[in-house]
Design a protein around this motif. Structure first.
Motif, short mmCIF file in Angstrom:
data_model
loop_
_atom_site.label_atom_id
_atom_site.label_comp_id
_atom_site.label_asym_id
_atom_site.label_seq_id
_atom_site.Cartn_x
_atom_site.Cartn_y
_atom_site.Cartn_z
N TYR A 182 0.83 -1.21 0.00
CA TYR A 182 0.00 0.00 0.00
C TYR A 182 0.87 1.26 0.00
O TYR A 182 0.56 2.24 -0.68
CB TYR A 182 -0.92 -0.02 1.22
N PHE A 185 2.31 1.67 -3.46
CA PHE A 185 1.25 2.19 -4.33
C PHE A 185 1.06 3.69 -4.11
O PHE A 185 0.92 4.45 -5.07
CB PHE A 185 -0.07 1.46 -4.06
N GLY A 186 1.06 4.12 -2.85
CA GLY A 186 0.89 5.52 -2.55
C GLY A 186 2.01 6.38 -3.12
O GLY A 186 1.77 7.48 -3.64
N ASN A 189 1.57 6.57 -6.89
CA ASN A 189 0.46 7.47 -7.19
C ASN A 189 0.84 8.93 -7.00
O ASN A 189 0.44 9.80 -7.77
CB ASN A 189 -0.74 7.13 -6.31
N LEU A 192 3.00 9.96 -9.97
CA LEU A 192 2.15 10.15 -11.15
C LEU A 192 1.34 11.43 -11.05
O LEU A 192 1.14 12.14 -12.05
CB LEU A 192 1.22 8.95 -11.33
N SER A 193 0.91 11.74 -9.83
CA SER A 193 0.14 12.97 -9.63
C SER A 193 0.99 14.21 -9.84
O SER A 193 0.57 15.18 -10.49
CB SER A 193 -0.46 12.97 -8.22
N ASN A 199 -4.11 10.76 -11.03
CA ASN A 199 -4.22 10.50 -9.59
C ASN A 199 -5.42 9.59 -9.37
O ASN A 199 -6.53 9.89 -9.81
CB ASN A 199 -4.40 11.82 -8.83
N VAL A 200 -5.19 8.46 -8.71
CA VAL A 200 -6.26 7.49 -8.48
C VAL A 200 -7.43 8.11 -7.74
O VAL A 200 -8.59 7.79 -8.00
CB VAL A 200 -5.71 6.28 -7.69
N TYR A 201 -7.13 9.04 -6.82
CA TYR A 201 -8.18 9.61 -5.98
C TYR A 201 -8.90 10.78 -6.64
O TYR A 201 -9.96 11.21 -6.17
CB TYR A 201 -7.60 10.06 -4.65
N ALA A 208 -11.38 4.88 -6.53
CA ALA A 208 -10.89 5.73 -5.44
C ALA A 208 -11.47 5.28 -4.11
O ALA A 208 -10.75 5.21 -3.10
CB ALA A 208 -11.25 7.18 -5.72
N VAL A 211 -9.78 1.83 -3.10
CA VAL A 211 -8.41 1.97 -2.64
C VAL A 211 -8.37 2.63 -1.26
O VAL A 211 -7.63 2.21 -0.36
CB VAL A 211 -7.57 2.78 -3.64
N SER A 212 -9.17 3.67 -1.08
CA SER A 212 -9.21 4.36 0.21
C SER A 212 -9.75 3.44 1.30
O SER A 212 -9.26 3.45 2.44
CB SER A 212 -10.07 5.62 0.10
#
Length: 272
Positions: A182, A185-186, A189, A192-193, A199-201, A208, A211-212
């Motif tokens: 996790y 992954f963060g 992300n 990438l953001s 951004n996944v979120y 979103a 994942v959250s």
């Protein structure tokens, strides 16, 4: 009795126990083999060899120290909230807090001052982020996240005490691997953001939320490890100074859980 929690695993006491429960035989006080009954009684009534062994860690010690950390954290959060601390300053405080947290974890010496500094700086970050979410998603979101954190804490404590969830070595191993994944992954992300890829979120949606929600579950389950290590520490008779380390580990997990719930509530509100 080796601890699986990274906050505790650096300490030799958490790894090997204390007061002779799991300590090496060379560290135990052993009476003479030919001692009579009176000699044995006198032997076991002797005070500990060093002042640091005079008082053992208790659950109350952990509770009091955890409350102290949260008092400092709340002061920092309040200062950030009412001063409208900027996002850049909040991220800076979080990075410094992360460094201090790592220092507190890897240090063989218990460092309450470093832990309190972490709590204050992390409070600045938490307060700034909470203020941002309130402005973006409306009043009540912080209250909802706090209540959710308390409910998750209570649920995990009941699950642990009733042995619905057991902190077995396999459970700890799987959970730590999942948390590591996790975190990776963060970080991906975040990169990438920052590079504008995505951004996944962003924008909410099922992905979103999912994942959250995973983050909330992982943080909640990590509380089980905290409870288990605190209970082991008390049972093994660790010195009272180790209650600082136990309280710090619990504080880190609760802050993580709050932030995960806060983000989940924000995504859910954004989807409505």
């Amino acid at each position: 009795m080796e601890s699986k929690n990274p906050v505790f695993a650096r300490s030799n006491e958490w790894k090997a126990g204390y007061a002779g429960f799991d300590a090496p035989s060379s560290a135990r006080r052993t009476p003479p083999a030919d001692a009579d009954a009176r000699t044995l009684e006198d032997w076991y009534q002797r005070p500990p060899a060093t002042p640091s062994q005079a008082r053992r860690m208790t659950v109350d010690d952990v509770v009091v120290r955890t409350a102290g950390f949260f008092a400092v954290l709340l002061v920092g959060a309040g200062a950030a909230w009412y001063s409208n601390l900027g996002f850049g300053a909040a991220i800076g405080a979080a990075l410094i807090a992360m460094v201090l947290g790592i220092w507190a974890q890897v240090s063989k010496k218990v460092r309450p001052g470093v832990m309190f500094a972490y709590a204050g700086l992390e409070g600045l970050f938490v307060g700034a982020i909470s203020n941002y979410y309130t402005q973006a998603f409306g009043n009540g979101i912080v209250t909802t996240a706090v209540v959710g954190t308390l409910c998750a804490f209570g649920a995990m404590l009941v699950a642990y005490k009733t042995k619905v969830i057991r902190a077995t070595p396999k459970f700890a191993k799987v959970l730590l691997i999942a948390v590591l994944g996790y975190v990776v992954f963060g970080l991906v992300n975040l990169v990438l953001s920052l590079t504008g890829v995505g951004n996944v979120y962003a924008g909410g949606g099922i992905l979103a939320v999912g994942v959250s929600a995973i983050g909330v579950v992982l943080a909640s389950l990590f509380l089980v490890l905290d409870f288990d290590h605190i209970e082991r520490g008390v049972r093994n008779g660790l010195p009272v100074r180790e209650s600082w380390r136990a309280a710090f580990g619990l504080t880190v997990t609760l802050v993580w859980l709050y932030l995960e719930i806060l983000r989940l509530v924000a995504i859910l509100r954004g989807n409505n």
